[in-house]
Design a protein around this motif. Structure first.
Motif, short mmCIF file in Angstrom:
data_model
loop_
_atom_site.label_atom_id
_atom_site.label_comp_id
_atom_site.label_asym_id
_atom_site.label_seq_id
_atom_site.Cartn_x
_atom_site.Cartn_y
_atom_site.Cartn_z
N GLU A 137 0.82 -1.20 0.00
CA GLU A 137 0.00 0.00 0.00
C GLU A 137 0.86 1.25 0.00
N MET A 138 1.92 1.23 0.80
CA MET A 138 2.74 2.42 0.93
C MET A 138 3.42 2.79 -0.39
N LEU A 139 3.98 1.81 -1.06
CA LEU A 139 4.76 2.10 -2.26
C LEU A 139 3.87 2.42 -3.46
N SER A 140 2.57 2.25 -3.32
CA SER A 140 1.67 2.69 -4.38
C SER A 140 1.18 4.11 -4.15
N SER A 141 1.18 4.55 -2.91
CA SER A 141 0.66 5.87 -2.59
C SER A 141 1.70 6.83 -2.05
N VAL A 142 2.92 6.35 -1.85
CA VAL A 142 4.01 7.18 -1.31
C VAL A 142 5.23 7.05 -2.21
N VAL A 143 5.89 8.18 -2.47
CA VAL A 143 7.13 8.18 -3.24
C VAL A 143 8.23 8.78 -2.37
N PHE A 144 9.31 8.03 -2.20
CA PHE A 144 10.49 8.54 -1.51
C PHE A 144 11.36 9.28 -2.52
N ILE A 145 11.77 10.48 -2.16
CA ILE A 145 12.63 11.31 -3.01
C ILE A 145 13.96 11.52 -2.30
N ASP A 146 15.04 11.07 -2.92
CA ASP A 146 16.37 11.34 -2.39
C ASP A 146 16.76 12.76 -2.79
N GLY A 147 16.78 13.64 -1.80
CA GLY A 147 17.12 15.04 -2.07
C GLY A 147 18.52 15.41 -1.64
N SER A 148 19.41 14.42 -1.58
CA SER A 148 20.79 14.69 -1.16
C SER A 148 21.45 15.70 -2.10
N TRP A 149 22.11 16.67 -1.51
CA TRP A 149 22.81 17.72 -2.26
C TRP A 149 23.89 18.27 -1.36
N TYR A 150 25.08 18.44 -1.91
CA TYR A 150 26.22 18.85 -1.10
C TYR A 150 26.76 20.19 -1.59
N LEU B 15 6.79 17.81 -16.39
CA LEU B 15 7.40 16.77 -17.23
C LEU B 15 8.31 15.86 -16.41
N ALA B 16 9.07 16.46 -15.50
CA ALA B 16 9.95 15.65 -14.65
C ALA B 16 9.13 14.70 -13.79
N MET B 17 8.01 15.18 -13.26
CA MET B 17 7.15 14.32 -12.45
C MET B 17 6.56 13.19 -13.30
N GLY C 85 7.04 9.17 -12.95
CA GLY C 85 5.83 8.42 -12.64
C GLY C 85 5.17 8.89 -11.36
N ILE C 86 5.36 10.16 -11.00
CA ILE C 86 4.80 10.73 -9.78
C ILE C 86 3.49 11.44 -10.12
N SER C 87 2.46 11.21 -9.32
CA SER C 87 1.17 11.85 -9.54
C SER C 87 0.88 12.85 -8.42
N ASN C 88 -0.08 13.72 -8.66
CA ASN C 88 -0.48 14.72 -7.67
C ASN C 88 -1.09 14.08 -6.43
N ILE D 125 13.52 4.16 -14.73
CA ILE D 125 12.77 3.83 -13.52
C ILE D 125 11.41 4.53 -13.51
N GLY D 126 11.08 5.28 -14.54
CA GLY D 126 9.82 6.00 -14.59
C GLY D 126 8.88 5.40 -15.61
N GLN D 127 8.16 6.25 -16.30
CA GLN D 127 7.21 5.81 -17.31
C GLN D 127 7.93 5.39 -18.59
N THR D 128 7.36 4.42 -19.28
CA THR D 128 8.04 3.83 -20.45
C THR D 128 8.29 4.85 -21.55
N GLU D 129 7.36 5.80 -21.74
CA GLU D 129 7.56 6.78 -22.81
C GLU D 129 8.72 7.73 -22.54
#
Length: 416
Positions: A109-122, A183-185, A189-192, A250-254
């Protein structure tokens, strides 16, 4: 289950060697130990007593793992499953344990409704190697949060390379055009409708910048979260991760051509899709809570707006805007863990000692920093403290000192 384990330990504790208690505890936790092994360690009498108590307290046998831990896990799973994820993710900040529990017990359930974003930046070299770390390469090999995406704030931005007409000064990581973000979303494959949980690695400090990016571009603010602690902290809490090289896409096929080993190639995305007539599925908006130098100039000239500068040493080292108040982002983060926001009382003190009435919705506040990154700590702090944030009263100066410091006609207080 814990009470039964302690009862067994108490019943068999050897005041000299504690060996019986150790073996009972090990067996109760589910490790296979043969009767012979137990008898060799405990002796015949204690071994017999051990097995008798184990059977009476939980139906154990030397060939069966404990049912106590299984029942405890099932109880936790039932408890979590009974609570919708929307209720579990009702706060902006989420703990590493909360994330670990949700992934372990509600993975599907979690991985269908939640997206983890790695925001690491140095922004500085690693102090141990004196070299800049590459967060994209670290993401590729892992460890990563399950099914996570890596978002580079320098790539999902209005860069001079891709948008020279919009960023002629080549300012760093400026907020992106709405179509570019959408477009990046879509590529990811990230939805609103999905919840976003931003995380980072130890040594990365600026997860709030990615949180603000989603907020500014129109994602539901109730569905954007920041994990309190690093992925390393999450692993220590028993959270499962992915490791090893990612597939090409890792996203949408198109959008498959726009990925290099799981990392979004924004140049290719721009070439392939930016000028298409199709409308992205993700609904973004023009960046909000953003202001330019003219609004800051008016604040400096005395229109009643409070200017908060969240740089650390750069405030004194490079200069600042006249009348600005120094609110170091390092004070907003906790002293023990830079990826954990400080306590509410500590945050309140930061604003109160600077005579900033953060709860006054009529008080206009502009936040600035070096280049529009650490400033998001200040914005997040205001939200956590309950400020009624609107598009008219709270702003981030996107270009910050990267622009202001280079403009000769803009007033400055310089060092020395």
């Amino acid at each position: 289950s814990l009470g039964a384990e302690l009862t067994l330990n108490d019943a068999l504790e050897d005041p000299v060697t504690c060996t019986p208690a150790y073996f009972v505890a090990v067996h109760v936790r589910g490790f296979e130990k043969s009767s012979a092994c137990m008898m060799m360690q405990l002796g015949w009498t204690k071994a017999a007593l051990t097995l008798f108590l184990m059977r009476r307290c939980g139906g154990f046998s030397p060939r069966r793992t404990t049912r106590f831990n299984k029942e405890a896990r099932l109880a936790t799973k039932r408890k979590l499953s009974a609570v919708p994820l929307s209720e579990q993710l009702k706060d902006t900040l989420v703990s590493v344990k909360q994330c670990a529990d949700m992934v372990n017990e509600q993975r599907e359930e979690m991985l269908s409704s939640v997206v983890f974003i790695d925001g690491s930046w140095y922004h500085k070299p690693d102090p141990t190697t004196n070299k800049m770390r590459n967060p994209a390469e670290e993401f590729k090999v892992g460890p990563r949060m399950p099914q996570s995406k890596y978002l580079d704030i320098d790539a999902i931005a209005c860069s001079n390379d891709l948008f020279p007409e919009l960023n002629p000064k080549d300012l760093p990581h400026m907020m992106p055009p709405e179509r570019w973000f959408a477009l990046a979303m879509d590529a990811y494959g990230i939805s609103n409708e999905q919840h976003i949980i931003v995380y980072a690695r130890r040594g990365a400090l600026f997860a709030p910048r990615v949180w603000f990016l989603f907020l500014s571009m129109g994602h539901d603010p109730n569905k954007i979260h920041v994990m309190q602690g690093s992925i390393e902290d999450y692993i220590e809490q028993g959270g499962p991760v992915e490791e090893g090289w990612l597939p090409e896409a890792i996203g949408q096929t198109e959008y498959a051509k726009c990925f290099d080993s799981g990392i979004l190639n924004v140049t290719q995305l721009h070439i392939e899709h930016y000028h298409e007539s199709t409308t992205p599925q993700y609904i973004a908006r023009e960046a909000t809570h953003i202001c330019g130098k003219e609004a800051v100039r008016q604040a400096v000239e005395g229109d009643g707006t409070v200017i908060l500068d969240t740089r650390s040493s750069g405030y004194k080292k490079y200069g600042h805007m006249p009348g600005s108040l120094h609110l170091p982002y390092t004070k907003i983060a906790s002293e023990g863990n830079a990826l954990v926001v400080n306590s509410e009382s500590a945050l309140k003190e930061l604003f109160v000692t600077r005579n900033v009435d953060y709860l006054d919705a009529n008080q206009k506040i502009i936040l600035s920093c070096g280049s529009g990154v650490s400033v998001c700590h200040g914005f997040l702090a205001l939200k956590l403290l309950g400020r009624e944030i609107t598009e008219e009263n709270t702003f981030i100066y996107d270009a910050s000192w990267a622009e202001w410091g280079q403009e000769d006609d803009l007033p400055k207080i310089l060092p020395g």
